[in-house]
Design a protein around this motif. Structure first.
Motif: not given
Length: 707
Positions: A403-421
């Motif tokens: 689903s679009a919702e789940v894909q967006q969840w994953g994208t947001d998770q990695f966006r946060a990971l990389r911003a933190k890094a």
């Protein structure tokens, strides 16, 4: 200060090669795709050349006979799946790249080098030959996702034996329904497995398989849980594969005809035993390399552009994605595998297991079923607590619509990971936009993908990026007309090299034809590039999925168009569930449907007709669930069980699965069934009332969510 060269996507490298080698340039992906499905000979010859496939004898043509079924590919060529794998041994070893990295729930971590993979493969192959196994003989396996399964497949392939595997989570009867059809001479089996925190002894199942398979001449036991180190009636895996002598060093896989059978996989339908589908060496090598490289963007671990590539796709051995994971070895890729539950135990749920595994092993391409990502989102997994995931550049998904919702969840998770890094002073990490979702859809039937990813195309959550090269996929309406931006039947109008050679034991190919080629008239849509041709060209492949192709070329799968169960990414025919349930003396008849559609999760109600005087109480529900759990798999235990007076049937006695599925998904009764063709139309009122209650409950839940 030296800099690391920018990564070049695999499909870009292929297009650059096409331009340099053949002068072929395309303005966009749509033009490239249309060339690949119109100029079939040129496209598949280019894949042969691009991956430098070797044969001691030349092929007289690429597609010598374009008919479906019965297409003839690369006549005269010789290949061997295992030989293609072993081509990488010296270069990968010199680069220090392992072939397989594995871990299980017990914490056992192993790394298998390329030379060791080759040696163990040779040792087992020589043992099988000494037992009299010859090209065309079947070897069956009852193994989990451990390195031994990969070694065993390669050993069988290297000597021309035909491989077939079932997962240890499958019930005894389900395994027998498969292996009995193919008559294996040798069974390679595991003593036990650990799953979800429990050790499960599988020796009783192995004993039953041995007793019920008269063709067996030897059982080779793999001590996975060390439940039984010595058994006089079994050969010992460890002793067989410990061999290291001049014969193992000199061993070379046999050259085999392009269409020599490689393995038998199974896809079950609504009636009869599971279909034993035979794929060939050449077709699997060719399509797997094209799929893994160009569309999944998985590179060779020892090549500079993809140095250190580590490919993981969580799967059991009962799912075709295990074959897809193993195929990473064909391209010289390090395969990273996990055996166990991806969600912890029932008592201690933990959906961070695979993410921590990915961080600890440096996975670059991470794949799983769509249901896994959904579970992670619902469990509130925080990837920042799972370790260093900075090497992950691709997330793969298949099995059911993501689903679009789940894909967006994953994208947001990695966006946060990389911003933190980046905030922590780690320059050079990929940007948030670079986390790429490789959503694919294909099937066990042809062990490949029709739809998938493209590293350079735009991403739209919930939409697969493109139709794969060589896959002439269209969406057809009921009259067999191609449609765009409308939901229709997924068809493939041109053959693929990995389409089945045949079904084992299917005299005259009748079952094969009826499974895929009898829905639309022969000749309809069969002209390469579009249009009809004569009926002698055969019919298009009808896959059994609902699909919508967008004007931009993206694709959305809406679930099965037939009655096959798609449970958490694993497909199972309803006939296997019926055999398990209707073996109970209390159950006279049954019907099961899967309401996975349009990105919804699987929801599987079971309807049972009981003997007079029998109540559907807690004890009987438990017995029904246990029958499915033990006879089929725990994955196919229903979400709800209903007692009904009758199962709706046609005048010819067929269960009306599709109409009931469509009714429960919200379609009006008059649109899903013709009562005149039914033997018992009076029973439909009960199902219609259930559908209305379901729709009312869904509306109420939606209204509450908006408040």
């Amino acid at each position: 200060m030296s800099t690391i060269p920018a990564y070049i996507p695999q499909i870009r490298r292929y297009q650059d090669w096409l331009a340099q080698r053949h002068g072929l340039e395309f303005p966009d992906y749509d033009a490239l795709w249309r060339w690949s499905v119109t100029e079939l000979d040129a496209f598949w010859q280019s894949i042969w050349e691009y991956y430098d496939l070797q044969s001691p004898t030349p092929h007289g043509a690429v597609l010598a006979r374009n008919v479906m079924p019965g297409a003839q590919w690369f006549p005269g060529a010789q290949l061997n799946y295992a030989r293609q794998v072993m081509r990488h041994t010296e270069a990968a070893a010199a680069a220090g790249m392992p072939a397989v990295i594995s871990r299980n729930e017990r914490g056992l971590h192993r790394e298998l080098s390329w030379p060791e993979l080759r040696r163990q493969t040779a040792a087992l192959a020589l043992h099988l030959q000494a037992q009299g196994v010859r090209p065309g003989d079947r070897v069956a396996a009852y193994l989990p996702n451990i390195p031994e399964a990969m070694v065993a497949l390669l050993a069988c392939a290297s000597i021309g034996a035909v491989w077939s595997i079932c997962a240890p989570d499958m019930g005894t009867q389900a395994v027998l329904d498969r292996f009995r059809q193919v008559g294996p001479r040798v069974l390679i089996a595991v003593d036990g497995v650990r799953y979800a925190g429990r050790d499960l002894d599988r020796q009783p199942v192995v004993a039953e398989l041995r007793a019920q398979l008269p063709s067996l001449e030897q059982v080779i036991l793999v001590n996975n849980l060390d439940l039984s180190l010595e058994r006089a009636d079994c050969a010992h895996w460890g002793r067989i594969t410990a061999r290291d002598d001049a014969a193992t060093t000199a061993f070379e896989p046999l050259w085999l005809p392009f269409e020599h059978p490689l393995w038998i996989v199974y896809s079950s339908g609504t009636t009869g035993l599971p279909k034993p589908i035979v794929h060939g060496h050449g077709g699997m090598v060719l399509v797997a390399l094209q799929l893994k490289g160009l569309h999944n963007d998985v590179g060779c671990s020892w090549e500079p552009n993809s140095w250190g590539e580590r490919f993981h796709w969580y799967s059991s051995t009962g799912w075709v994605m295990w074959n897809a994971q193993t195929a990473g070895l064909l391209g010289g890729t390090t395969c990273v595998i996990f055996d166990g539950s991806p969600g912890g135990s029932k008592e201690q749920p933990d959906w961070g297991v695979l993410w921590r595994f990915a961080a600890e092993t440096g996975i670059t391409s991470f794949g799983a079923g769509a249901a896994f990502y959904t579970s992670c989102m619902k469990a509130g997994v925080d990837l920042s607590a799972c370790g260093d995931l900075s090497r992950v550049r691709a997330l793969g998904s298949t099995g059911s619509p993501l689903s679009a919702e789940v894909q967006q969840w994953g994208t947001d998770q990695f966006r946060a990971l990389r911003a933190k890094a980046e905030a922590g002073g780690q320059p050079g990490l990929p940007s948030a936009e670079d986390i790429w979702w490789n959503n694919i859809s294909g099937g066990t039937d042809f062990c490949g993908a029709f739809l998938g990813g493209h590293r350079e195309l735009p991403q739209v959550p919930g939409v697969m990026q493109c139709r794969q090269l060589g896959a002439a996929v269209e969406s057809w309406d009921d009259q067999g007309r191609p449609v765009i931006d409308e939901v229709g039947e997924l068809v493939c109008t041109q053959p693929l090299p990995s389409m089945p050679l045949y079904f084992w034991g299917d005299e005259g190919g009748k079952r094969y034809r009826s499974s895929y080629f009898e829905h639309f008239p022969p000749g309809r849509g069969r002209r390469p590039g579009g249009g009809d041709t004569g009926p002698e060209a055969g019919a298009v492949w009808r896959h059994g999925d609902w699909i919508r192709i967008t004007p931009e070329g993206g694709c959305i799968i809406y679930g099965r168009s037939d009655a096959t169960i798609n449970r958490h990414g694993l497909r199972m025919g309803t006939s296997e569930i019926y055999r398990a349930v209707e073996a109970l003396p209390e159950v006279l008849d049954s019907l099961v449907v899967d309401l996975e559609y349009l990105g919804r999760e699987s929801h599987m109600p079971l309807f049972v007709v009981l003997r007079p005087g029998v109540e559907l109480d807690t004890a009987l529900r438990a017995r029904i669930n246990a029958a499915i759990r033990l006879g089929v798999s725990p994955r196919f235990v229903p979400d709800e069980i209903h007692r009904v007076a009758e199962v709706p049937r046609t005048l010819s006695g067929k269960k009306q699965e599709l109409p009931i599925k469509q009714l429960l998904l919200g379609k009006p009764l008059a649109q899903v069934v013709n009562k005149d063709t039914m033997a018992n139309p009076g029973c439909l009122g009960w199902y219609e009332a259930l559908a209305q209650r379901r729709q009312a409950a869904q509306r109420s839940a939606a209204e509450s969510a908006q408040m």
